[in-house]
Write a protein that holds these residues in place. Structure first.
Motif, PDB file in Angstrom:
ATOM      1  N   ILE A   1       0.883  -1.241   0.045  1.00 43.12           N
ATOM      2  CA  ILE A   1       0.009  -0.020   0.040  1.00 43.12           C
ATOM      3  C   ILE A   1       0.958   1.354  -0.076  1.00 43.12           C
ATOM      4  CG2 ILE A   1      -1.610   1.473   1.457  1.00 43.12           C
ATOM      5  CD1 ILE A   1      -2.331  -1.608   2.541  1.00 43.12           C
ATOM      6  N   SER A   2       0.815   1.994  -0.914  1.00 36.68           N
ATOM      7  CA  SER A   2       1.837   3.163  -1.187  1.00 36.68           C
ATOM      8  C   SER A   2       0.926   4.481  -0.487  1.00 36.68           C
ATOM      9  CB  SER A   2       2.258   3.451  -2.530  1.00 36.68           C
ATOM     10  OG  SER A   2       0.996   3.534  -3.322  1.00 36.68           O
ATOM     11  N   LEU A   3       1.779   5.229  -0.102  1.00 36.39           N
ATOM     12  CA  LEU A   3       1.187   6.529   0.421  1.00 36.39           C
ATOM     13  C   LEU A   3       1.010   7.570  -0.634  1.00 36.39           C
ATOM     14  CD1 LEU A   3       3.454   6.924   3.695  1.00 36.39           C
ATOM     15  CD2 LEU A   3       0.921   6.325   3.475  1.00 36.39           C
ATOM     16  N   PRO A   4      -0.128   8.506  -0.631  1.00 36.74           N
ATOM     17  CA  PRO A   4      -0.204   9.292  -1.707  1.00 36.74           C
ATOM     18  C   PRO A   4       0.926  10.242  -1.886  1.00 36.74           C
ATOM     19  CG  PRO A   4      -1.414   9.818   0.149  1.00 36.74           C
ATOM     20  CD  PRO A   4      -0.912   8.671   0.510  1.00 36.74           C
ATOM     21  N   ALA A   5       1.116  10.770  -3.131  1.00 39.23           N
ATOM     22  CA  ALA A   5       2.342  11.593  -3.495  1.00 39.23           C
ATOM     23  C   ALA A   5       1.907  12.818  -2.881  1.00 39.23           C
ATOM     24  CB  ALA A   5       2.646  11.732  -4.866  1.00 39.23           C
ATOM     25  N   ALA A   6       3.061  13.616  -1.931  1.00 40.50           N
ATOM     26  CA  ALA A   6       2.695  14.569  -1.237  1.00 40.50           C
ATOM     27  C   ALA A   6       4.191  15.495  -1.661  1.00 40.50           C
ATOM     28  CB  ALA A   6       2.317  14.459  -0.045  1.00 40.50           C
ATOM     29  N   ASP A   7       3.826  16.808  -1.672  1.00 43.81           N
ATOM     30  CA  ASP A   7       4.987  17.825  -1.735  1.00 43.81           C
ATOM     31  C   ASP A   7       4.989  18.248  -0.207  1.00 43.81           C
ATOM     32  OD1 ASP A   7       6.548  19.892  -2.149  1.00 43.81           O
ATOM     33  OD2 ASP A   7       5.336  21.005  -3.580  1.00 43.81           O
ATOM     34  N   VAL A   8       5.810  17.565   0.538  1.00 43.45           N
ATOM     35  CA  VAL A   8       5.845  17.710   1.851  1.00 43.45           C
ATOM     36  C   VAL A   8       6.495  19.036   2.347  1.00 43.45           C
ATOM     37  CG1 VAL A   8       6.854  16.851   4.294  1.00 43.45           C
ATOM     38  CG2 VAL A   8       5.723  15.276   2.672  1.00 43.45           C
ATOM     39  N   ALA A   9       7.530  19.309   1.500  1.00 45.40           N
ATOM     40  CA  ALA A   9       8.274  20.799   1.610  1.00 45.40           C
ATOM     41  C   ALA A   9       7.052  21.964   1.594  1.00 45.40           C
ATOM     42  CB  ALA A   9       9.194  21.172   0.645  1.00 45.40           C
ATOM     43  N   SER A  10       6.424  21.903   0.576  1.00 48.20           N
ATOM     44  CA  SER A  10       5.286  22.995   0.318  1.00 48.20           C
ATOM     45  C   SER A  10       4.336  22.817   1.381  1.00 48.20           C
ATOM     46  CB  SER A  10       4.538  22.721  -1.053  1.00 48.20           C
ATOM     47  OG  SER A  10       3.484  23.657  -1.300  1.00 48.20           O
ATOM     48  N   LEU A  11       3.986  21.733   1.978  1.00 48.67           N
ATOM     49  CA  LEU A  11       3.009  21.594   3.149  1.00 48.67           C
ATOM     50  C   LEU A  11       3.302  22.082   4.281  1.00 48.67           C
ATOM     51  CD1 LEU A  11       0.245  20.651   4.143  1.00 48.67           C
ATOM     52  CD2 LEU A  11       1.148  18.403   4.341  1.00 48.67           C
ATOM     53  N   ALA A  12       4.628  21.936   4.440  1.00 51.34           N
ATOM     54  CA  ALA A  12       5.559  22.223   5.596  1.00 51.34           C
ATOM     55  C   ALA A  12       5.431  23.942   5.729  1.00 51.34           C
ATOM     56  CB  ALA A  12       6.690  21.612   5.739  1.00 51.34           C
ATOM     57  N   ALA A  13       5.895  24.479   4.492  1.00 50.50           N
ATOM     58  CA  ALA A  13       5.936  25.734   4.313  1.00 50.50           C
ATOM     59  C   ALA A  13       4.742  26.456   4.608  1.00 50.50           C
ATOM     60  CB  ALA A  13       6.340  26.263   3.271  1.00 50.50           C
ATOM     61  N   ARG A  14       3.564  26.052   4.545  1.00 53.10           N
ATOM     62  CA  ARG A  14       2.056  26.402   4.761  1.00 53.10           C
ATOM     63  C   ARG A  14       1.421  25.903   5.936  1.00 53.10           C
ATOM     64  NH1 ARG A  14       0.984  23.770  -0.020  1.00 53.10           N
ATOM     65  NH2 ARG A  14      -0.874  23.079   0.945  1.00 53.10           N
ATOM     66  N   TRP A  15       2.079  25.034   6.456  1.00 60.38           N
ATOM     67  CA  TRP A  15       1.535  24.382   7.593  1.00 60.38           C
ATOM     68  C   TRP A  15       0.643  25.314   8.703  1.00 60.38           C
ATOM     69  CZ3 TRP A  15       0.375  19.206   8.089  1.00 60.38           C
ATOM     70  CH2 TRP A  15      -0.138  18.708   9.326  1.00 60.38           C
ATOM     71  N   ALA A  16       1.693  26.353   9.255  1.00 54.48           N
ATOM     72  CA  ALA A  16       1.296  27.098  10.545  1.00 54.48           C
ATOM     73  C   ALA A  16       0.100  28.144   9.864  1.00 54.48           C
ATOM     74  CB  ALA A  16       2.494  28.188  10.987  1.00 54.48           C
ATOM     75  N   ARG A  17       0.131  28.501   8.708  1.00 52.14           N
ATOM     76  CA  ARG A  17      -1.079  29.340   8.262  1.00 52.14           C
ATOM     77  C   ARG A  17      -2.274  28.429   7.983  1.00 52.14           C
ATOM     78  NH1 ARG A  17       0.570  31.001   2.880  1.00 52.14           N
ATOM     79  NH2 ARG A  17      -0.471  29.421   2.082  1.00 52.14           N
ATOM     80  N   ASP A  18      -2.199  27.414   7.404  1.00 53.13           N
ATOM     81  CA  ASP A  18      -3.225  26.569   6.756  1.00 53.13           C
ATOM     82  C   ASP A  18      -3.867  25.472   7.579  1.00 53.13           C
ATOM     83  OD1 ASP A  18      -3.126  28.343   4.622  1.00 53.13           O
ATOM     84  OD2 ASP A  18      -1.906  26.738   3.270  1.00 53.13           O
ATOM     85  N   VAL A  19      -2.960  24.825   8.553  1.00 51.46           N
ATOM     86  CA  VAL A  19      -3.437  23.643   9.156  1.00 51.46           C
ATOM     87  C   VAL A  19      -3.693  23.995  10.755  1.00 51.46           C
ATOM     88  CG1 VAL A  19      -2.908  21.368   9.672  1.00 51.46           C
ATOM     89  CG2 VAL A  19      -2.266  22.230   7.666  1.00 51.46           C
ATOM     90  N   HIS A  20      -4.660  23.824  11.202  1.00 49.52           N
ATOM     91  CA  HIS A  20      -5.073  24.303  12.715  1.00 49.52           C
ATOM     92  C   HIS A  20      -5.409  22.933  13.287  1.00 49.52           C
ATOM     93  CE1 HIS A  20      -4.779  28.385  11.394  1.00 49.52           C
ATOM     94  NE2 HIS A  20      -5.649  28.113  10.361  1.00 49.52           N
ATOM     95  N   LEU A  21      -5.926  21.897  12.807  1.00 45.05           N
ATOM     96  CA  LEU A  21      -6.454  20.792  13.334  1.00 45.05           C
ATOM     97  C   LEU A  21      -6.265  19.509  12.593  1.00 45.05           C
ATOM     98  CD1 LEU A  21      -9.300  20.402  15.751  1.00 45.05           C
ATOM     99  CD2 LEU A  21      -9.300  18.840  13.636  1.00 45.05           C
ATOM    100  N   VAL A  22      -5.823  18.362  13.059  1.00 42.67           N
ATOM    101  CA  VAL A  22      -5.760  17.193  12.351  1.00 42.67           C
ATOM    102  C   VAL A  22      -6.697  15.970  12.955  1.00 42.67           C
ATOM    103  CG1 VAL A  22      -4.180  15.386  11.646  1.00 42.67           C
ATOM    104  CG2 VAL A  22      -3.217  17.753  11.597  1.00 42.67           C
ATOM    105  N   THR A  23      -7.042  15.387  12.191  1.00 41.20           N
ATOM    106  CA  THR A  23      -7.897  14.160  12.689  1.00 41.20           C
ATOM    107  C   THR A  23      -7.462  12.873  12.172  1.00 41.20           C
ATOM    108  OG1 THR A  23      -9.343  14.129  10.730  1.00 41.20           O
ATOM    109  CG2 THR A  23     -10.288  15.367  12.395  1.00 41.20           C
TER     110      THR A  23
END
Length: 107
Positions: free
Chosen positions: A18-40
């Motif tokens: 089972i492969s994980l989805p492709a993700a641009d982790v660097a881009s996500l990390a750069a936007r994390w503080a602004r865009d992600v406030h909660l994870v389920t």
């Protein structure tokens, strides 16, 4: 042990199937503080996948984000991993998860 297509596998073996989805982790990390406030996370596998995707330097961003889970067992596992702000749904239904999300946002 897990059963997949009528064969038994150890959990570690599933990552080859089972492969994980492709993700641009660097881009996500750069936007994390602004865009992600909660994870389920609705399962241990979801939590494992999040940790795999957000490994390395991005891991700290993940574990400092408020987390909502569906059981005390998952909450205990999340706290052992390093999550400090964990909210537990009363049970694993849509209504209970939405109520937990509301509580997490309000706290």
């Amino acid at each position: 042990m897990f059963c997949f297509q009528h064969r038994l596998f150890q959990k570690e073996d599933l990552f080859g199937l089972i492969s994980l989805p492709a993700a641009d982790v660097a881009s996500l990390a750069a936007r994390w503080a602004r865009d992600v406030h909660l994870v389920t996370a609705t399962s241990g596998e979801v939590l494992d996948n999040l940790l795999t995707l957000m490994g390395g330097e991005s891991r700290e961003l993940l574990v400092t984000t408020r987390l909502v889970v569906v059981s005390e067992r998952m909450a205990d596992a999340a706290r052992k991993i390093g999550f400090a702000r964990v909210t537990v749904a009363d049970h694993a239904s849509d209504h209970a998860l939405l109520s937990a999300l509301y509580r997490a946002i309000r706290s």
